[in-house]
Design a protein around this motif. Structure first.
Motif, PDB file in Angstrom:
ATOM      1  N   LYS A 162       1.307  17.011  -5.120  1.00  0.00           N
ATOM      2  CA  LYS A 162       0.521  18.160  -4.684  1.00  0.00           C
ATOM      3  C   LYS A 162      -0.425  17.826  -3.526  1.00  0.00           C
ATOM      4  CE  LYS A 162       0.568  20.545  -9.155  1.00  0.00           C
ATOM      5  NZ  LYS A 162      -0.261  21.109 -10.252  1.00  0.00           N
ATOM      6  N   GLY A 163      -0.411  16.570  -3.099  1.00  0.00           N
ATOM      7  CA  GLY A 163      -1.272  16.164  -1.992  1.00  0.00           C
ATOM      8  C   GLY A 163      -2.742  16.150  -2.332  1.00  0.00           C
ATOM      9  N   ALA A 164      -3.061  15.928  -3.609  1.00  0.00           N
ATOM     10  CA  ALA A 164      -4.451  15.933  -4.050  1.00  0.00           C
ATOM     11  C   ALA A 164      -5.237  14.778  -3.434  1.00  0.00           C
ATOM     12  CB  ALA A 164      -4.518  15.860  -5.570  1.00  0.00           C
ATOM     13  N   MET A 165      -6.520  15.017  -3.227  1.00  0.00           N
ATOM     14  CA  MET A 165      -7.404  13.995  -2.685  1.00  0.00           C
ATOM     15  C   MET A 165      -8.719  14.014  -3.451  1.00  0.00           C
ATOM     16  SD  MET A 165      -6.958  14.377   1.461  1.00  0.00           S
ATOM     17  CE  MET A 165      -7.479  16.105   1.457  1.00  0.00           C
ATOM     18  N   SER A 166      -9.370  12.886  -3.510  1.00  0.00           N
ATOM     19  CA  SER A 166     -10.705  12.779  -4.079  1.00  0.00           C
ATOM     20  C   SER A 166     -11.557  12.004  -3.092  1.00  0.00           C
ATOM     21  CB  SER A 166     -10.678  12.049  -5.429  1.00  0.00           C
ATOM     22  OG  SER A 166     -12.006  11.823  -5.886  1.00  0.00           O
ATOM     23  N   LEU A 167     -12.548  12.672  -2.512  1.00  0.00           N
ATOM     24  CA  LEU A 167     -13.365  12.030  -1.491  1.00  0.00           C
ATOM     25  C   LEU A 167     -14.154  10.847  -2.035  1.00  0.00           C
ATOM     26  CD1 LEU A 167     -14.709  15.015   0.648  1.00  0.00           C
ATOM     27  CD2 LEU A 167     -12.594  13.714   0.849  1.00  0.00           C
ATOM     28  N   PHE A 168     -14.263  10.758  -3.346  1.00  0.00           N
ATOM     29  CA  PHE A 168     -14.946   9.598  -3.923  1.00  0.00           C
ATOM     30  C   PHE A 168     -14.146   8.322  -3.669  1.00  0.00           C
ATOM     31  CE2 PHE A 168     -17.071  12.880  -6.521  1.00  0.00           C
ATOM     32  CZ  PHE A 168     -18.384  12.509  -6.281  1.00  0.00           C
ATOM     33  N   GLY A 169     -12.853   8.469  -3.388  1.00  0.00           N
ATOM     34  CA  GLY A 169     -12.053   7.302  -3.037  1.00  0.00           C
ATOM     35  C   GLY A 169     -12.596   6.635  -1.798  1.00  0.00           C
ATOM     36  N   ALA A 170     -12.965   7.446  -0.809  1.00  0.00           N
ATOM     37  CA  ALA A 170     -13.552   6.897   0.416  1.00  0.00           C
ATOM     38  C   ALA A 170     -14.922   6.290   0.131  1.00  0.00           C
ATOM     39  CB  ALA A 170     -13.669   8.000   1.466  1.00  0.00           C
ATOM     40  N   VAL A 171     -15.704   6.963  -0.696  1.00  0.00           N
ATOM     41  CA  VAL A 171     -17.052   6.490  -1.020  1.00  0.00           C
ATOM     42  C   VAL A 171     -17.024   5.106  -1.652  1.00  0.00           C
ATOM     43  CG1 VAL A 171     -19.111   6.914  -2.428  1.00  0.00           C
ATOM     44  CG2 VAL A 171     -17.968   8.821  -1.288  1.00  0.00           C
ATOM     45  N   PHE A 172     -16.100   4.900  -2.597  1.00  0.00           N
ATOM     46  CA  PHE A 172     -16.081   3.649  -3.355  1.00  0.00           C
ATOM     47  C   PHE A 172     -15.179   2.564  -2.778  1.00  0.00           C
ATOM     48  CE2 PHE A 172     -17.108   6.705  -6.927  1.00  0.00           C
ATOM     49  CZ  PHE A 172     -18.452   6.344  -6.997  1.00  0.00           C
ATOM     50  N   LEU A 173     -14.135   2.939  -2.034  1.00  0.00           N
ATOM     51  CA  LEU A 173     -13.155   1.943  -1.580  1.00  0.00           C
ATOM     52  C   LEU A 173     -13.329   1.496  -0.129  1.00  0.00           C
ATOM     53  CD1 LEU A 173      -9.906   3.315  -3.290  1.00  0.00           C
ATOM     54  CD2 LEU A 173     -11.517   1.594  -4.120  1.00  0.00           C
ATOM     55  N   LEU A 174     -13.927   2.342   0.718  1.00  0.00           N
ATOM     56  CA  LEU A 174     -14.085   1.948   2.126  1.00  0.00           C
ATOM     57  C   LEU A 174     -15.004   0.741   2.332  1.00  0.00           C
ATOM     58  CD1 LEU A 174     -13.992   5.247   4.193  1.00  0.00           C
ATOM     59  CD2 LEU A 174     -12.709   3.169   4.629  1.00  0.00           C
ATOM     60  N   PRO A 175     -16.022   0.529   1.490  1.00  0.00           N
ATOM     61  CA  PRO A 175     -16.849  -0.674   1.674  1.00  0.00           C
ATOM     62  C   PRO A 175     -16.049  -1.974   1.695  1.00  0.00           C
ATOM     63  CG  PRO A 175     -17.976   0.839   0.227  1.00  0.00           C
ATOM     64  CD  PRO A 175     -16.592   1.412   0.463  1.00  0.00           C
ATOM     65  N   LEU A 176     -14.932  -2.012   0.961  1.00  0.00           N
ATOM     66  CA  LEU A 176     -14.089  -3.210   0.975  1.00  0.00           C
ATOM     67  C   LEU A 176     -13.550  -3.463   2.374  1.00  0.00           C
ATOM     68  CD1 LEU A 176     -12.508  -5.505  -0.350  1.00  0.00           C
ATOM     69  CD2 LEU A 176     -10.732  -3.837  -0.956  1.00  0.00           C
ATOM     70  N   LEU A 177     -13.083  -2.413   3.043  1.00  0.00           N
ATOM     71  CA  LEU A 177     -12.559  -2.555   4.401  1.00  0.00           C
ATOM     72  C   LEU A 177     -13.681  -2.936   5.357  1.00  0.00           C
ATOM     73  CD1 LEU A 177     -10.230  -2.344   6.403  1.00  0.00           C
ATOM     74  CD2 LEU A 177     -10.723   0.107   6.625  1.00  0.00           C
ATOM     75  N   PHE A 178     -14.858  -2.351   5.173  1.00  0.00           N
ATOM     76  CA  PHE A 178     -15.990  -2.672   6.036  1.00  0.00           C
ATOM     77  C   PHE A 178     -16.360  -4.152   5.923  1.00  0.00           C
ATOM     78  CE2 PHE A 178     -17.777   1.935   5.779  1.00  0.00           C
ATOM     79  CZ  PHE A 178     -16.751   2.350   6.602  1.00  0.00           C
ATOM     80  N   TYR A 179     -16.288  -4.671   4.713  1.00  0.00           N
ATOM     81  CA  TYR A 179     -16.608  -6.090   4.522  1.00  0.00           C
ATOM     82  C   TYR A 179     -15.564  -6.968   5.215  1.00  0.00           C
ATOM     83  CZ  TYR A 179     -17.536 -10.595   2.381  1.00  0.00           C
ATOM     84  OH  TYR A 179     -17.811 -11.935   2.186  1.00  0.00           O
ATOM     85  N   ILE A 180     -14.290  -6.580   5.091  1.00  0.00           N
ATOM     86  CA  ILE A 180     -13.229  -7.310   5.781  1.00  0.00           C
ATOM     87  C   ILE A 180     -13.455  -7.259   7.293  1.00  0.00           C
ATOM     88  CG2 ILE A 180     -10.745  -7.344   6.284  1.00  0.00           C
ATOM     89  CD1 ILE A 180     -10.282  -6.327   3.434  1.00  0.00           C
ATOM     90  N   ASP A 181     -13.866  -6.087   7.789  1.00  0.00           N
ATOM     91  CA  ASP A 181     -14.193  -5.948   9.215  1.00  0.00           C
ATOM     92  C   ASP A 181     -15.237  -6.968   9.636  1.00  0.00           C
ATOM     93  OD1 ASP A 181     -12.481  -3.821   9.699  1.00  0.00           O
ATOM     94  OD2 ASP A 181     -13.988  -2.312   9.208  1.00  0.00           O
ATOM     95  N   SER A 182     -16.256  -7.122   8.806  1.00  0.00           N
ATOM     96  CA  SER A 182     -17.354  -8.033   9.160  1.00  0.00           C
ATOM     97  C   SER A 182     -16.870  -9.468   9.263  1.00  0.00           C
ATOM     98  CB  SER A 182     -18.483  -7.927   8.130  1.00  0.00           C
ATOM     99  OG  SER A 182     -18.094  -8.468   6.877  1.00  0.00           O
ATOM    100  N   ARG A 183     -15.895  -9.829   8.429  1.00  0.00           N
ATOM    101  CA  ARG A 183     -15.353 -11.188   8.479  1.00  0.00           C
ATOM    102  C   ARG A 183     -14.485 -11.382   9.722  1.00  0.00           C
ATOM    103  NH1 ARG A 183     -18.147 -14.338   5.364  1.00  0.00           N
ATOM    104  NH2 ARG A 183     -16.369 -15.773   5.191  1.00  0.00           N
ATOM    105  N   ILE A 184     -13.682 -10.368  10.031  1.00  0.00           N
ATOM    106  CA  ILE A 184     -12.799 -10.459  11.196  1.00  0.00           C
ATOM    107  C   ILE A 184     -13.607 -10.455  12.485  1.00  0.00           C
ATOM    108  CG2 ILE A 184     -11.003  -9.268  12.508  1.00  0.00           C
ATOM    109  CD1 ILE A 184      -9.900  -8.243   9.862  1.00  0.00           C
TER     110      ILE A 184
END
Length: 216
Positions: free
Chosen positions: A63-85
């Motif tokens: 159904k293409g469902a989304m939960s914006l809390f996914g971005a709230v809780f999961l994007l910090p992981l990518l941001f941390y990886i960004d900081s290392r790179i």
């Protein structure tokens, strides 16, 4: 081309422009800007899909469902990886990349308006609904204006993302009372996610302030 793809393309464009404007504060090359922007938007889309799947199961994917809390809780992981790179302090990356992330969730909420989902409940038995989605869009615009101003003036020290988590958690907790939900009862699933967002945001903000006080 679907409306969602157009909005996510717009989000990628915004992220690219923002990263270009901030290029003198990071070590990335100009040619890396577009791949970085695409990576963050795609990761954001995947994160909200994953969270929807975790909440509602396999049928949510179709159904293409989304939960914006996914971005709230999961994007910090990518941001941390960004900081290392990028070999930058995490708080610096979190501050700058949060702006692009907020624009992406703003576009996602606009998609909700166009698609007719995530609606508010009827306003006291009338034929009009509470403008919950529109309130969120306005909230994002105001937050972006404040954050961009503070970043451009070099007045941030890692508090941007925690403040976002706290403010969004509070707003969403309130709005959830006047939004349609597939759950019964006073409190919905999103109420608990909102409370968790506020809690994590407060703890993160205290850690940032403590580090700032110590000059770390």
């Amino acid at each position: 081309m679907s409306v969602f793809i157009i909005l996510m393309s717009l989000s990628t464009l915004f992220m690219s422009v923002w990263l270009y404007l901030m290029r003198d504060r990071f070590s990335y090359k100009t040619y890396a800007i577009i791949p970085l922007a695409i990576l963050h938007v795609v990761y954001g889309v995947v994160s909200v899909r994953i969270f929807a799947f975790a909440e509602k199961g396999f049928h949510s994917v179709n159904k293409g469902a989304m939960s914006l809390f996914g971005a709230v809780f999961l994007l910090p992981l990518l941001f941390y990886i960004d900081s290392r790179i990028l070999k930058c302090k995490p708080q610096k990356v979190f501050d700058f990349f949060t702006v692009g992330m907020i624009f992406s969730v703003l576009c996602a909420r606009i998609n909700c308006i166009i698609a007719g989902c995530c609606k508010g409940i009827m306003f006291f038995g009338t034929e009009h609904r509470w403008p919950t989605r529109e309130i969120e869009v306005i909230f994002y615009l105001i937050l972006m204006e404040i954050f961009v101003y503070r970043i451009r003036k070099d007045k941030t020290k890692g508090e941007i993302y925690p403040v976002y988590m706290i403010s969004y958690g509070v707003l969403r907790f309130i709005l959830e009372f006047i939004r349609e939900s597939d759950q019964t009862g006073i409190f919905h699933r999103a109420h608990y996610w909102s409370a968790l967002s506020v809690l994590i945001g407060v703890v993160a903000l205290l850690v940032v302030k403590k580090r700032d006080y110590k000059g770390v």
